[in-house]
Design an enzyme around this catalytic site. Sequence first.
Site, PDB file in Angstrom:
ATOM      1  N   HIS A 224      18.390  71.780 -59.828  1.00 35.61           N
ATOM      2  CA  HIS A 224      19.597  72.466 -60.464  1.00 35.61           C
ATOM      3  C   HIS A 224      21.046  71.618 -60.217  1.00 35.61           C
ATOM      4  O   HIS A 224      21.024  72.033 -58.924  1.00 35.61           O
ATOM      5  CB  HIS A 224      19.589  74.121 -60.552  1.00 35.61           C
ATOM      6  CG  HIS A 224      20.045  75.004 -61.821  1.00 35.61           C
ATOM      7  ND1 HIS A 224      21.313  74.384 -61.269  1.00 35.61           N
ATOM      8  CD2 HIS A 224      19.599  74.451 -63.312  1.00 35.61           C
ATOM      9  CE1 HIS A 224      21.534  74.902 -63.160  1.00 35.61           C
ATOM     10  NE2 HIS A 224      20.509  75.314 -63.628  1.00 35.61           N
TER      11      HIS A 224
ATOM     12  N   GLU B 121      13.209  74.565 -66.633  1.00 39.03           N
ATOM     13  CA  GLU B 121      12.341  74.499 -68.044  1.00 39.03           C
ATOM     14  C   GLU B 121      11.417  73.839 -67.441  1.00 39.03           C
ATOM     15  O   GLU B 121      10.167  73.490 -67.844  1.00 39.03           O
ATOM     16  CB  GLU B 121      13.332  72.820 -67.873  1.00 39.03           C
ATOM     17  CG  GLU B 121      14.877  73.070 -68.237  1.00 39.03           C
ATOM     18  CD  GLU B 121      15.525  72.070 -69.300  1.00 39.03           C
ATOM     19  OE1 GLU B 121      14.540  71.372 -69.570  1.00 39.03           O
ATOM     20  OE2 GLU B 121      17.034  72.863 -69.513  1.00 39.03           O
TER      21      GLU B 121
HETATM   22  N1  COA Z   1      12.992  64.560 -58.933  1.00 38.65           N
HETATM   23  C1  COA Z   1      12.779  63.963 -57.790  1.00 38.65           C
HETATM   24  N2  COA Z   1      14.192  64.232 -57.340  1.00 38.65           N
HETATM   25  C2  COA Z   1      14.952  64.172 -57.577  1.00 38.65           C
HETATM   26  C3  COA Z   1      15.496  65.535 -59.004  1.00 38.65           C
HETATM   27  C4  COA Z   1      14.246  65.354 -59.284  1.00 38.65           C
HETATM   28  N3  COA Z   1      13.620  67.095 -59.891  1.00 38.65           N
HETATM   29  N4  COA Z   1      15.913  65.938 -59.168  1.00 38.65           N
HETATM   30  C5  COA Z   1      16.839  65.673 -57.689  1.00 38.65           C
HETATM   31  N5  COA Z   1      16.630  64.577 -57.049  1.00 38.65           N
HETATM   32  C6  COA Z   1      17.287  63.300 -56.163  1.00 38.65           C
HETATM   33  C7  COA Z   1      17.939  62.822 -56.623  1.00 38.65           C
HETATM   34  O1  COA Z   1      16.430  61.096 -56.932  1.00 38.65           O
HETATM   35  C8  COA Z   1      19.205  61.969 -55.670  1.00 38.65           C
HETATM   36  O2  COA Z   1      17.908  61.661 -55.103  1.00 38.65           O
HETATM   37  P1  COA Z   1      19.184  60.050 -54.111  1.00 38.65           P
HETATM   38  O3  COA Z   1      20.724  60.548 -53.238  1.00 38.65           O
HETATM   39  O4  COA Z   1      18.218  59.448 -53.418  1.00 38.65           O
HETATM   40  O5  COA Z   1      19.582  59.522 -55.058  1.00 38.65           O
HETATM   41  C9  COA Z   1      19.422  63.443 -54.959  1.00 38.65           C
HETATM   42  O6  COA Z   1      18.343  64.770 -55.511  1.00 38.65           O
HETATM   43  C10 COA Z   1      20.331  64.735 -55.999  1.00 38.65           C
HETATM   44  O7  COA Z   1      20.109  64.036 -57.338  1.00 38.65           O
HETATM   45  P2  COA Z   1      21.403  64.610 -58.909  1.00 38.65           P
HETATM   46  O8  COA Z   1      21.474  63.980 -59.593  1.00 38.65           O
HETATM   47  O9  COA Z   1      22.249  63.584 -57.600  1.00 38.65           O
HETATM   48  O10 COA Z   1      21.752  65.665 -58.454  1.00 38.65           O
HETATM   49  P3  COA Z   1      21.633  65.971 -59.371  1.00 38.65           P
HETATM   50  O11 COA Z   1      22.435  68.222 -58.642  1.00 38.65           O
HETATM   51  O12 COA Z   1      23.640  66.513 -60.239  1.00 38.65           O
HETATM   52  O13 COA Z   1      20.782  66.657 -60.570  1.00 38.65           O
HETATM   53  C11 COA Z   1      19.625  67.317 -62.416  1.00 38.65           C
HETATM   54  C12 COA Z   1      20.619  68.457 -60.952  1.00 38.65           C
HETATM   55  C13 COA Z   1      18.814  68.234 -63.023  1.00 38.65           C
HETATM   56  C14 COA Z   1      20.211  66.923 -63.217  1.00 38.65           C
HETATM   57  C15 COA Z   1      18.191  66.703 -61.677  1.00 38.65           C
HETATM   58  O14 COA Z   1      17.674  67.534 -60.688  1.00 38.65           O
HETATM   59  C16 COA Z   1      17.419  65.933 -62.232  1.00 38.65           C
HETATM   60  O15 COA Z   1      17.571  65.249 -63.391  1.00 38.65           O
HETATM   61  N6  COA Z   1      16.297  66.389 -62.757  1.00 38.65           N
HETATM   62  C17 COA Z   1      15.402  66.554 -63.467  1.00 38.65           C
HETATM   63  C18 COA Z   1      15.185  66.985 -64.355  1.00 38.65           C
HETATM   64  C19 COA Z   1      15.645  68.515 -64.810  1.00 38.65           C
HETATM   65  O16 COA Z   1      14.411  69.025 -64.491  1.00 38.65           O
HETATM   66  N7  COA Z   1      15.829  68.830 -65.586  1.00 38.65           N
HETATM   67  C20 COA Z   1      16.260  69.958 -66.176  1.00 38.65           C
HETATM   68  C21 COA Z   1      17.363  70.623 -65.344  1.00 38.65           C
HETATM   69  S1  COA Z   1      17.484  72.791 -65.740  1.00 38.65           S
END
Ligand code: COA
Length: 364
Positions: free
Chosen positions: A250, A303
């Site tokens: 998140h 979610e």
């Molecule tokens: N599964 C696996 N790895 C994950 C992850 C997940 N659900 N969420 C984050 N990561 C990893 C990323 O691959 C990234 O790794 P890296 O630094 O080696 O590239 C790192 O954690 C940071 O990810 P980032 O996309 O920068 O985090 P964020 O805070 O911007 O993203 C979300 C937030 C929600 C978009 C992200 O956690 C995600 O894509 N989750 C899955 C989709 C989801 O559940 N969406 C609903 C949100 S309420």
Amino acid sequence: MSEVADFKPGLEGVVAVETEIAEPDREGGALRSRGVDIEELVGHVPYEKVWGLLVDESLEPGMPEPDPYEPPSLTGNAPADAQAEIARLSGVWSLGKVTEISDEQARDDLGRLSAQVMSIVARSARVADGHEDSVSDDVVSGGKTAAERFLLRWRGEADPRHVTAIDTYWICTAEHGLNASTFTARVAASTGADAGAAMSAAIGTLSGPLHGGAPAHVIPMIDEVAAMGDAAGYVDDLLSRGDRIMGFGHRVYRAEDPRARLLARTAEELGSPRVETARALESAALVALQARHPDRVLATNVEYWAAIVLDVADIPAKLTPAMFACARVAGWSAHELEQKRVARLIRPAARYIGPGPRSLSDLR
Ligand code: COA
């Protein structure tokens, strides 16, 4: 100078607006709507009153019931239907530009639109189920809450467990600060767009899996884990392929997502048959994510458990973004009104990193 120095991809951590609507407590794992913890709301007041709390800062009168309106053509793709119909209603209802109407008028427009999103999604889900008829308004108005009326309009019947599941999900996801859809709603409202155009723009952001769509991917994961019988192996395979585990991570919380906690409890109370496998997958995912990203909190988000709760109400996976839209009409409405009062166009800057000056002849 500051724009260049402060550039953050995805605007992570950038404060773009000030808000009085909801406060996600990053460290404490709580979410308060106008100061009231959602733990106090769920099960005590129905969603439509929470809409009132968020939009009017008062439980009463809450979200109105929808105007009688029969959308001319629905495809059965609920987010697309809601996006198109809400934009169309701007014209049908001759909605005024938010900068040219009173706060009261804008609030009334948003109330009518919010109620209509639910009605359109229910009708669209009915079309997707293969029904050609609609449920009569007399049957629908027999429902005591918005969640019950939603189910009646969709299925012609409303199982009380399904009503509880939907009402809880809607309250948990009614508002959460500045995510992609809410930012979109505010950007549109800041241009003076009418409330329907701004709400329709917000709905458009839900077609991707990273916002509002994750629940659709959770149930297939749980089914695969149930079939394999090896949650840790499943997670390892998925992460080694470079895939993300939907329902984890998140942008805001650096502690547990309080909505996940509440929805997990609801899934258990409603007797979801998927709880056991969901718990096994959750544990395996948390261990694997912690091992791979020791410096980052990647916890269960709303979610993940939303998917299980919506599954209790037999909500098909492809309808989950539209269910999120139904819930978030409260947040979008409150933010559109807040933006109207700010009365300042949102217009960030872009840092140019393309080619330097060159002649057209260089490209020939
Ligand atoms: N599964 C696996 N790895 C994950 C992850 C997940 N659900 N969420 C984050 N990561 C990893 C990323 O691959 C990234 O790794 P890296 O630094 O080696 O590239 C790192 O954690 C940071 O990810 P980032 O996309 O920068 O985090 P964020 O805070 O911007 O993203 C979300 C937030 C929600 C978009 C992200 O956690 C995600 O894509 N989750 C899955 C989709 C989801 O559940 N969406 C609903 C949100 S309420």
